[in-house]
Design a protein around this motif. Sequence first.
Motif, PDB file in Angstrom:
ATOM      1  N   GLY A 135       0.799  -1.222   0.000  1.00  0.00           N
ATOM      2  CA  GLY A 135       0.000   0.000   0.000  1.00  0.00           C
ATOM      3  C   GLY A 135       0.832   1.273   0.000  1.00  0.00           C
ATOM      4  O   GLY A 135       0.366   2.326   0.420  1.00  0.00           O
ATOM      5  N   ILE A 136       2.064   1.178  -0.475  1.00  0.00           N
ATOM      6  CA  ILE A 136       2.952   2.338  -0.587  1.00  0.00           C
ATOM      7  C   ILE A 136       3.143   2.577  -2.087  1.00  0.00           C
ATOM      8  O   ILE A 136       3.993   1.963  -2.712  1.00  0.00           O
ATOM      9  CB  ILE A 136       4.298   2.069   0.121  1.00  0.00           C
ATOM     10  N   PRO A 137       2.336   3.459  -2.679  1.00  0.00           N
ATOM     11  CA  PRO A 137       2.271   3.550  -4.136  1.00  0.00           C
ATOM     12  C   PRO A 137       3.337   4.396  -4.826  1.00  0.00           C
ATOM     13  O   PRO A 137       3.448   4.333  -6.046  1.00  0.00           O
ATOM     14  CB  PRO A 137       0.895   4.178  -4.364  1.00  0.00           C
ATOM     15  N   SER A 138       4.086   5.191  -4.059  1.00  0.00           N
ATOM     16  CA  SER A 138       4.990   6.128  -4.723  1.00  0.00           C
ATOM     17  C   SER A 138       6.198   6.444  -3.841  1.00  0.00           C
ATOM     18  O   SER A 138       6.204   6.169  -2.637  1.00  0.00           O
ATOM     19  CB  SER A 138       4.258   7.432  -5.029  1.00  0.00           C
ATOM     20  N   ALA A 139       7.193   7.066  -4.473  1.00  0.00           N
ATOM     21  CA  ALA A 139       8.378   7.508  -3.737  1.00  0.00           C
ATOM     22  C   ALA A 139       7.985   8.532  -2.669  1.00  0.00           C
ATOM     23  O   ALA A 139       8.506   8.500  -1.547  1.00  0.00           O
ATOM     24  CB  ALA A 139       9.393   8.106  -4.705  1.00  0.00           C
ATOM     25  N   GLU A 140       7.056   9.405  -3.003  1.00  0.00           N
ATOM     26  CA  GLU A 140       6.605  10.415  -2.040  1.00  0.00           C
ATOM     27  C   GLU A 140       5.949   9.767  -0.823  1.00  0.00           C
ATOM     28  O   GLU A 140       6.209  10.173   0.321  1.00  0.00           O
ATOM     29  CB  GLU A 140       5.622  11.391  -2.707  1.00  0.00           C
ATOM     30  N   ALA A 141       5.105   8.768  -1.067  1.00  0.00           N
ATOM     31  CA  ALA A 141       4.446   8.073   0.040  1.00  0.00           C
ATOM     32  C   ALA A 141       5.475   7.364   0.914  1.00  0.00           C
ATOM     33  O   ALA A 141       5.360   7.368   2.155  1.00  0.00           O
ATOM     34  CB  ALA A 141       3.420   7.074  -0.498  1.00  0.00           C
ATOM     35  N   LEU A 142       6.476   6.773   0.289  1.00  0.00           N
ATOM     36  CA  LEU A 142       7.528   6.083   1.024  1.00  0.00           C
ATOM     37  C   LEU A 142       8.316   7.071   1.881  1.00  0.00           C
ATOM     38  O   LEU A 142       8.565   6.826   3.066  1.00  0.00           O
ATOM     39  CB  LEU A 142       8.453   5.348   0.057  1.00  0.00           C
ATOM     40  N   ARG A 143       8.686   8.196   1.305  1.00  0.00           N
ATOM     41  CA  ARG A 143       9.426   9.215   2.066  1.00  0.00           C
ATOM     42  C   ARG A 143       8.595   9.755   3.224  1.00  0.00           C
ATOM     43  O   ARG A 143       9.109   9.996   4.307  1.00  0.00           O
ATOM     44  CB  ARG A 143       9.848  10.353   1.142  1.00  0.00           C
ATOM     45  N   GLN A 144       7.313   9.948   2.980  1.00  0.00           N
ATOM     46  CA  GLN A 144       6.435  10.476   4.025  1.00  0.00           C
ATOM     47  C   GLN A 144       6.315   9.497   5.193  1.00  0.00           C
ATOM     48  O   GLN A 144       6.321   9.911   6.349  1.00  0.00           O
ATOM     49  CB  GLN A 144       5.055  10.788   3.450  1.00  0.00           C
ATOM     50  N   LEU A 145       6.221   8.221   4.895  1.00  0.00           N
ATOM     51  CA  LEU A 145       6.139   7.208   5.954  1.00  0.00           C
ATOM     52  C   LEU A 145       7.436   7.113   6.745  1.00  0.00           C
ATOM     53  O   LEU A 145       7.411   6.928   7.957  1.00  0.00           O
ATOM     54  CB  LEU A 145       5.854   5.833   5.354  1.00  0.00           C
ATOM     55  N   GLY A 146       8.542   7.190   6.043  1.00  0.00           N
ATOM     56  CA  GLY A 146       9.837   6.974   6.684  1.00  0.00           C
ATOM     57  C   GLY A 146      10.173   5.493   6.678  1.00  0.00           C
ATOM     58  O   GLY A 146       9.303   4.631   6.484  1.00  0.00           O
ATOM     59  N   ALA A 147      11.435   5.205   6.904  1.00  0.00           N
ATOM     60  CA  ALA A 147      11.925   3.833   6.785  1.00  0.00           C
ATOM     61  C   ALA A 147      11.257   2.870   7.762  1.00  0.00           C
ATOM     62  O   ALA A 147      10.847   1.775   7.376  1.00  0.00           O
ATOM     63  CB  ALA A 147      13.439   3.802   6.966  1.00  0.00           C
TER      64      ALA A 147
END
Length: 109
Positions: free
Chosen positions: A23-35
């Motif tokens: 459910g992490i669709p994009s680079a932006e979503a990944l960055r927003q969530l954090g590692a």
Amino acid sequence: MSAAVSSIRNLGPAYETACTRAGIPSAEALRQLGADAAYAKLLQSGMKPHFIGYYVLVMALQNRPWNDCKGAEKKALRKRFDAIKASSFDADRDAFEQMMDQIGVRPAP
């Protein structure tokens, strides 16, 4: 338009597929969530825990080479990885249950 997860240094198509499944669709979503939060979601979606995969993600989000993690920093990341694994991965869950979770039949843990 959203950037693909694979546009982030060190993260390729397989990591992008795993992120999409979680459910992490994009680079932006990944960055927003954090590692840490992103890795927890990856484990909850059925990905098997692997320390190198975790610290590659951490390094990627810092725009550092994947093998730049050493010494005390690597030991600290190992503690974080172990905590995420303990709270987000259920080794007793069988493949059928993992599939049901991935397609949304069962509520998220």
